[in-house]
Each structure stands twice: as structure tokens, then as C-alpha cells.
Design an enzyme around this catalytic site. Structure first.
Site, mmCIF file in Angstrom:
data_model
loop_
_atom_site.group_PDB
_atom_site.id
_atom_site.type_symbol
_atom_site.label_atom_id
_atom_site.label_comp_id
_atom_site.label_asym_id
_atom_site.label_seq_id
_atom_site.Cartn_x
_atom_site.Cartn_y
_atom_site.Cartn_z
ATOM 1 N N CYS A 64 -22.337 54.916 13.102
ATOM 2 C CA CYS A 64 -21.315 54.904 12.047
ATOM 3 C C CYS A 64 -21.847 54.003 10.939
ATOM 4 C CB CYS A 64 -19.953 54.472 12.589
ATOM 5 S SG CYS A 64 -19.876 52.786 13.240
ATOM 6 N N GLY A 65 -20.981 53.473 10.094
ATOM 7 C CA GLY A 65 -21.465 52.642 9.000
ATOM 8 C C GLY A 65 -22.064 51.339 9.488
ATOM 9 N N THR A 66 -21.346 50.676 10.375
ATOM 10 C CA THR A 66 -21.799 49.378 10.891
ATOM 11 C C THR A 66 -22.228 49.413 12.356
ATOM 12 O OG1 THR A 66 -19.556 48.854 11.599
ATOM 13 C CG2 THR A 66 -20.191 48.127 9.385
ATOM 14 N N GLY A 67 -21.816 50.443 13.089
ATOM 15 C CA GLY A 67 -22.004 50.491 14.541
ATOM 16 C C GLY A 67 -20.864 49.811 15.277
ATOM 17 N N GLY B 138 -17.306 49.879 14.740
ATOM 18 C CA GLY B 138 -16.144 50.690 15.111
ATOM 19 C C GLY B 138 -16.453 51.608 16.278
ATOM 20 N N ASP C 81 -20.127 59.406 12.661
ATOM 21 C CA ASP C 81 -19.105 59.766 11.674
ATOM 22 C C ASP C 81 -19.827 60.105 10.368
ATOM 23 O OD1 ASP C 81 -19.786 57.343 10.505
ATOM 24 O OD2 ASP C 81 -17.754 56.516 10.530
ATOM 25 N N HIS C 82 -19.057 60.258 9.294
ATOM 26 C CA HIS C 82 -19.662 60.645 8.021
ATOM 27 C C HIS C 82 -20.721 59.650 7.553
ATOM 28 C CE1 HIS C 82 -16.107 58.185 7.383
ATOM 29 N NE2 HIS C 82 -16.641 57.749 6.261
ATOM 30 N N HIS D 101 -30.142 43.958 31.057
ATOM 31 C CA HIS D 101 -29.179 43.038 31.680
ATOM 32 C C HIS D 101 -27.759 43.594 31.761
ATOM 33 C CE1 HIS D 101 -31.647 39.088 30.903
ATOM 34 N NE2 HIS D 101 -32.355 40.034 31.516
ATOM 35 N N ASN D 102 -27.339 44.352 30.734
ATOM 36 C CA ASN D 102 -25.935 44.813 30.678
ATOM 37 C C ASN D 102 -25.763 46.249 31.145
ATOM 38 O OD1 ASN D 102 -26.227 43.303 27.510
ATOM 39 N ND2 ASN D 102 -25.283 42.281 29.263
ATOM 40 N N ARG E 87 -25.391 51.727 7.645
ATOM 41 C CA ARG E 87 -25.359 50.913 6.425
ATOM 42 C C ARG E 87 -25.979 49.540 6.662
ATOM 43 N NH1 ARG E 87 -19.096 52.763 5.327
ATOM 44 N NH2 ARG E 87 -19.560 54.779 4.393
ATOM 45 N N HIS F 108 -27.726 40.913 37.785
ATOM 46 C CA HIS F 108 -27.066 41.586 36.659
ATOM 47 C C HIS F 108 -26.069 42.636 37.153
ATOM 48 C CE1 HIS F 108 -29.747 39.447 34.060
ATOM 49 N NE2 HIS F 108 -30.805 39.950 34.690
ATOM 50 N N ARG G 286 -22.750 41.071 37.788
ATOM 51 C CA ARG G 286 -22.001 40.826 36.548
ATOM 52 C C ARG G 286 -21.407 42.121 35.985
ATOM 53 N NH1 ARG G 286 -27.025 36.837 35.121
ATOM 54 N NH2 ARG G 286 -26.343 35.190 36.532
HETATM 55 C C1 RB5 Z 1 -16.444 54.352 7.487
HETATM 56 O O1 RB5 Z 1 -16.272 54.042 6.147
HETATM 57 C C2 RB5 Z 1 -16.731 53.090 8.295
HETATM 58 O O2 RB5 Z 1 -15.590 52.308 8.374
HETATM 59 C C3 RB5 Z 1 -17.251 53.461 9.653
HETATM 60 O O3 RB5 Z 1 -18.396 54.245 9.531
HETATM 61 C C4 RB5 Z 1 -17.679 52.305 10.553
HETATM 62 O O4 RB5 Z 1 -18.527 51.430 9.873
HETATM 63 C C5 RB5 Z 1 -16.631 51.611 11.272
HETATM 64 O O5 RB5 Z 1 -16.889 50.664 12.043
#
Ligand code: RB5
Length: 149
Positions: A68-71, A73, A11-12, A101-102, A112, A136, A139
Site C-alpha cells: 500500500c502507500g506506507t505498508g 495499513g 491497493d491503488h 524470528h517471527n 511511497r 522463537h 514466542r
Molecule cells: C492510501 O492513500 C493510503 O492511505 C494507503 O495506501 C496506505 O498507506 C495505508 O496505510
């Protein structure tokens, strides 16, 4: 891994890191298919998670990378797709073990959360690891059974 084809999406928030990861993987000889997004303009990550997972479901590649920002979502959205096992990782041990394993087929990275150097190590650990099968696989079959309920 049977092919060197990798699908990547973001994403952005992940756009800039995605470009760097693509260059890293191309330098390693991987054939990269990019499903977008193509800019830092705000967008909705589930759309790109779905587009990438469709490529895997259609057999166009075996493994994918979502940023994404955190991975988080991206991993939530990807794990709703049939046959997809996605893992958000910010350490190389987990990135390797989720293949061993998975039998994870999608690595999710938070732009981020990790810097570019760690992102390269994460994709290398993920792509260089192999599924170990055996107990594995049993599972994984149980996960698939949940998916099919
Ligand atoms: C976008 O701001 C942020 O929510 C997205 O990149 C991601 O981190 C969601 O999990």
C-alpha cells in the site's frame, strides 16, 4: 519454504510497484497469485489484505506480499486475521529477521516509502529467509495464545 507459490495484493497506492515486484518474482521462478487491486483507482486496502490472508488461511500459499502507500495499513488489517503474522518493512535486516524470528507470513511494503530497487531487495530477503524455530517457536506460540484469547 515448501512451495514457490506466493500471493500478492495491493491497493491503488501500491498498484504500480506490485506490477514490478510480480515481474521480479516471476523472473526468480515464483508462481504468483494476484488478489488485486487491478488499477490505480482509489480503493480500500483492508479488503485486499483480507483477500490475501484468506488464501494463506486456506493453505493456497505459505507466504504473501501486500503493498500500500506506507505498508502500515495493510499490516494492521492483515494482523487482525487469524494465523497471520504481517510485518511492514523498509529495511532488509527486518525483512529477513521477521522470517527468522517471527515466522512472519506476510511482508508489507510501502510504495511511497521505498523505491523499486529496495522493494526487490526486501522481497528477496523475506522469501529467502527461513524460520529458525526453537525458542522463537515458543514466542510464536505465545502470540497465538493471545490471538486465541
Ligand atoms: C492510501 O492513500 C493510503 O492511505 C494507503 O495506501 C496506505 O498507506 C495505508 O496505510
Amino acid at each position: 519454504m515448501k512451495t514457490n507459490k506466493i500471493v500478492i495484493g495491493c491497493d491503488h497506492a501500491g498498484f504500480e510497484l506490485k506490477g514490478k515486484v510480480i515481474e521480479h518474482l516471476k523472473a526468480r521462478g515464483f508462481d504468483i497469485q494476484d488478489v488485486g487491486t487491478d488499477s490505480t483507482a482509489s480503493c480500500d486496502y483492508p479488503l485486499f489484505a483480507k483477500a490475501l490472508c484468506k488464501k494463506l488461511q486456506d493453505g493456497e500459499a505459505e507466504l504473501g506480499i501486500l503493498i500500500c502507500g506506507t505498508g502500515i495499513g495493510m499490516s494492521m488489517a492483515a494482523n487482525k486475521c487469524k494465523g497471520i503474522r504481517a510485518c511492514a518493512c523498509s529495511d532488509t535486516f527486518s525483512a529477513r529477521l521477521t522470517r527468522n524470528h517471527n515466522d512472519a507470513n506476510v511482508l508489507c511494503i510501502g510504495a511511497r516509502v521505498v523505491g523499486e530497487g529496495l522493494a526487490y531487495d526486501l522481497v528477496d530477503a523475506f522469501l529467502d529467509a527461513e524460520f529458525e524455530g526453537g525458542k522463537h517457536q515458543r514466542r510464536i506460540d505465545l502470540i497465538t495464545a493471545i490471538e486465541n484469547e
